[in-house]
Motif scaffolding. Structure first.
Motif, short mmCIF file in Angstrom:
data_model
loop_
_atom_site.label_atom_id
_atom_site.label_comp_id
_atom_site.label_asym_id
_atom_site.label_seq_id
_atom_site.Cartn_x
_atom_site.Cartn_y
_atom_site.Cartn_z
N LEU A 212 0.83 -1.21 0.00
CA LEU A 212 0.00 0.00 0.00
C LEU A 212 0.86 1.26 0.00
O LEU A 212 0.55 2.23 -0.69
CB LEU A 212 -0.91 0.01 1.23
N LEU A 213 1.94 1.24 0.76
CA LEU A 213 2.83 2.40 0.85
C LEU A 213 3.45 2.72 -0.51
O LEU A 213 3.45 3.87 -0.96
CB LEU A 213 3.91 2.12 1.89
N ARG A 214 3.96 1.70 -1.18
CA ARG A 214 4.61 1.93 -2.48
C ARG A 214 3.60 2.39 -3.52
O ARG A 214 3.89 3.30 -4.31
CB ARG A 214 5.32 0.65 -2.93
N GLU A 215 2.42 1.77 -3.52
CA GLU A 215 1.39 2.17 -4.47
C GLU A 215 0.96 3.61 -4.23
O GLU A 215 0.75 4.39 -5.17
CB GLU A 215 0.19 1.24 -4.35
N SER A 216 0.83 3.98 -2.97
CA SER A 216 0.35 5.32 -2.62
C SER A 216 1.35 6.40 -2.99
O SER A 216 0.97 7.54 -3.30
CB SER A 216 0.04 5.40 -1.13
N LEU A 217 2.64 6.08 -2.95
CA LEU A 217 3.67 7.07 -3.28
C LEU A 217 3.84 7.25 -4.78
O LEU A 217 4.23 8.33 -5.23
CB LEU A 217 5.01 6.66 -2.66
N THR A 218 3.55 6.22 -5.56
CA THR A 218 3.81 6.30 -6.99
C THR A 218 2.61 6.74 -7.82
O THR A 218 2.77 7.41 -8.84
CB THR A 218 4.28 4.93 -7.52
N ALA A 219 1.40 6.38 -7.40
CA ALA A 219 0.21 6.65 -8.21
C ALA A 219 -0.09 8.15 -8.21
O ALA A 219 -0.34 8.74 -7.15
CB ALA A 219 -0.98 5.86 -7.69
N HIS A 220 -0.09 8.75 -9.39
CA HIS A 220 -0.29 10.20 -9.49
C HIS A 220 -1.73 10.61 -9.21
O HIS A 220 -2.00 11.77 -8.91
CB HIS A 220 0.10 10.68 -10.89
N ASP A 221 -2.66 9.66 -9.29
CA ASP A 221 -4.07 10.00 -9.14
C ASP A 221 -4.63 9.61 -7.77
O ASP A 221 -5.85 9.55 -7.59
CB ASP A 221 -4.89 9.33 -10.24
N GLN A 222 -3.75 9.38 -6.80
CA GLN A 222 -4.24 9.06 -5.47
C GLN A 222 -4.90 10.28 -4.84
O GLN A 222 -4.52 11.42 -5.10
CB GLN A 222 -3.09 8.61 -4.57
N ASP B 101 -5.65 12.32 0.86
CA ASP B 101 -5.51 11.65 2.16
C ASP B 101 -4.64 10.41 2.06
O ASP B 101 -3.86 10.11 2.96
CB ASP B 101 -6.88 11.31 2.76
N VAL B 102 -4.72 9.71 0.93
CA VAL B 102 -3.89 8.52 0.74
C VAL B 102 -2.42 8.92 0.60
O VAL B 102 -1.53 8.30 1.21
CB VAL B 102 -4.35 7.72 -0.50
N LEU B 103 -2.15 9.95 -0.19
CA LEU B 103 -0.77 10.42 -0.33
C LEU B 103 -0.25 10.93 1.01
O LEU B 103 0.91 10.69 1.37
CB LEU B 103 -0.70 11.53 -1.39
N SER B 104 -1.08 11.61 1.78
CA SER B 104 -0.68 12.12 3.09
C SER B 104 -0.28 10.97 4.01
O SER B 104 0.73 11.05 4.73
CB SER B 104 -1.81 12.92 3.73
N ALA B 105 -1.08 9.91 4.00
CA ALA B 105 -0.75 8.74 4.82
C ALA B 105 0.58 8.14 4.39
O ALA B 105 1.40 7.76 5.24
CB ALA B 105 -1.87 7.70 4.70
N ALA B 106 0.81 8.06 3.11
CA ALA B 106 2.06 7.48 2.60
C ALA B 106 3.26 8.33 2.99
O ALA B 106 4.32 7.79 3.38
CB ALA B 106 1.99 7.35 1.08
N ILE B 107 3.14 9.65 2.92
CA ILE B 107 4.24 10.51 3.32
C ILE B 107 4.55 10.31 4.81
O ILE B 107 5.70 10.37 5.24
CB ILE B 107 3.90 11.99 3.04
N PHE C 293 4.60 7.63 6.39
CA PHE C 293 5.36 6.40 6.60
C PHE C 293 6.52 6.25 5.62
O PHE C 293 7.13 5.18 5.55
CB PHE C 293 4.44 5.19 6.49
N ILE C 294 6.84 7.29 4.88
CA ILE C 294 7.85 7.18 3.82
C ILE C 294 9.21 6.78 4.38
O ILE C 294 9.99 6.09 3.72
CB ILE C 294 7.95 8.50 3.01
N VAL C 295 9.51 7.18 5.62
CA VAL C 295 10.82 6.85 6.19
C VAL C 295 10.94 5.38 6.57
O VAL C 295 12.02 4.93 6.98
CB VAL C 295 11.14 7.75 7.41
N ASP C 296 9.86 4.61 6.45
CA ASP C 296 9.94 3.17 6.68
C ASP C 296 10.62 2.45 5.51
O ASP C 296 10.91 1.26 5.60
CB ASP C 296 8.55 2.58 6.89
N LEU C 297 10.86 3.18 4.44
CA LEU C 297 11.53 2.65 3.25
C LEU C 297 13.00 3.09 3.25
O LEU C 297 13.35 4.09 3.88
CB LEU C 297 10.87 3.18 1.98
N PRO C 298 13.87 2.38 2.51
CA PRO C 298 15.22 2.88 2.30
C PRO C 298 15.17 4.20 1.52
O PRO C 298 14.26 4.42 0.71
CB PRO C 298 15.89 1.78 1.48
#
Length: 213
Positions: A87-97, A100-106, A108-113
């Protein structure tokens, strides 16, 4: 996609184990009840549903010595971890999210390398650029959107939104590439959860029956 699954999985994961009220407290601390559908009822429903789906493991704990009711603590399972990162990767890449979905992904973005986070954000920029190009090529009259009267403002709004989204994402990429924030594998991350009993200055204070679960 709904932001609630990503938010709840991420909040539980940051605690290791957490009961429903802790998750609610965290999400209200982040202001998620204002910019997403993370209302108390949605949070408690998501916890129970994802436990049924095998994404969370529900631990029944004994009543407190103070006489309080027993609570259920949740822990992210292996399947839940896979779902969280998907869900995190999809939310960061999809331009049409949705925002609120993009906000949630941001959140948790530091959970990734770091390198992966940058690559995903660059993919998002490419998607925004391609979408903008398709809109202006196929839907904008040669004479410009003004020839459509006030309907042209719809085009102006979406093109401006794409431009802003791409500009903001490029700025975030520059900050991350410049060393901002602590990403996975780099050391102790920023603590974004509330400890048990910590006062939450941003809590709504509205009681919900799920608070006692």
């Amino acid at each position: 996609m709904s932001a609630i699954r990503l938010l709840v999985l991420g909040a539980v994961r940051q605690h290791g184990r957490a009961h429903g009220y802790q998750v609610r407290n965290d999400l209200e601390y982040w202001g998620a009840h204002e910019w997403s559908n993370a209302k108390p009822g949605s949070i408690y429903h998501a916890l129970k549903q994802m436990a049924k789906q095998g994404l969370l493991h529900a631990h029944e704990i004994a009543p407190s010595t103070a006489g309080g009711p027993p609570r259920t603590e949740y822990e992210v399972t292996e399947r839940g971890t896979e779902e969280f990162f998907s869900l995190l990767r999809e939310s960061l890449t999809a331009h049409d999210q949705k925002t609120d979905v993009l906000s949630a992904a941001i959140g948790f973005i530091v959970d990734l390398p770091r390198d992966e986070a940058v690559a995903l954000l660059k993919e998002r920029v490419r998607g925004l650029e391609q979408w903008r190009a398709s809109v202006t090529e196929y839907y904008t009259p040669e004479e410009g959107p003004d020839t459509l009267g006030h309907i042209g403002e719809i085009m102006n709004m979406w093109v401006s939104s794409a431009d802003f989204g791409a500009e903001w994402t490029r700025g975030l990429i520059r900050r991350i590439e410049g060393g901002a924030y602590t990403f996975s594998g780099e050391g102790e991350p920023f603590v974004a959860v509330r400890a048990e009993g910590d006062e939450n200055p941003y809590a709504t204070g509205e009681p919900h029956e799920g608070d006692l679960d």
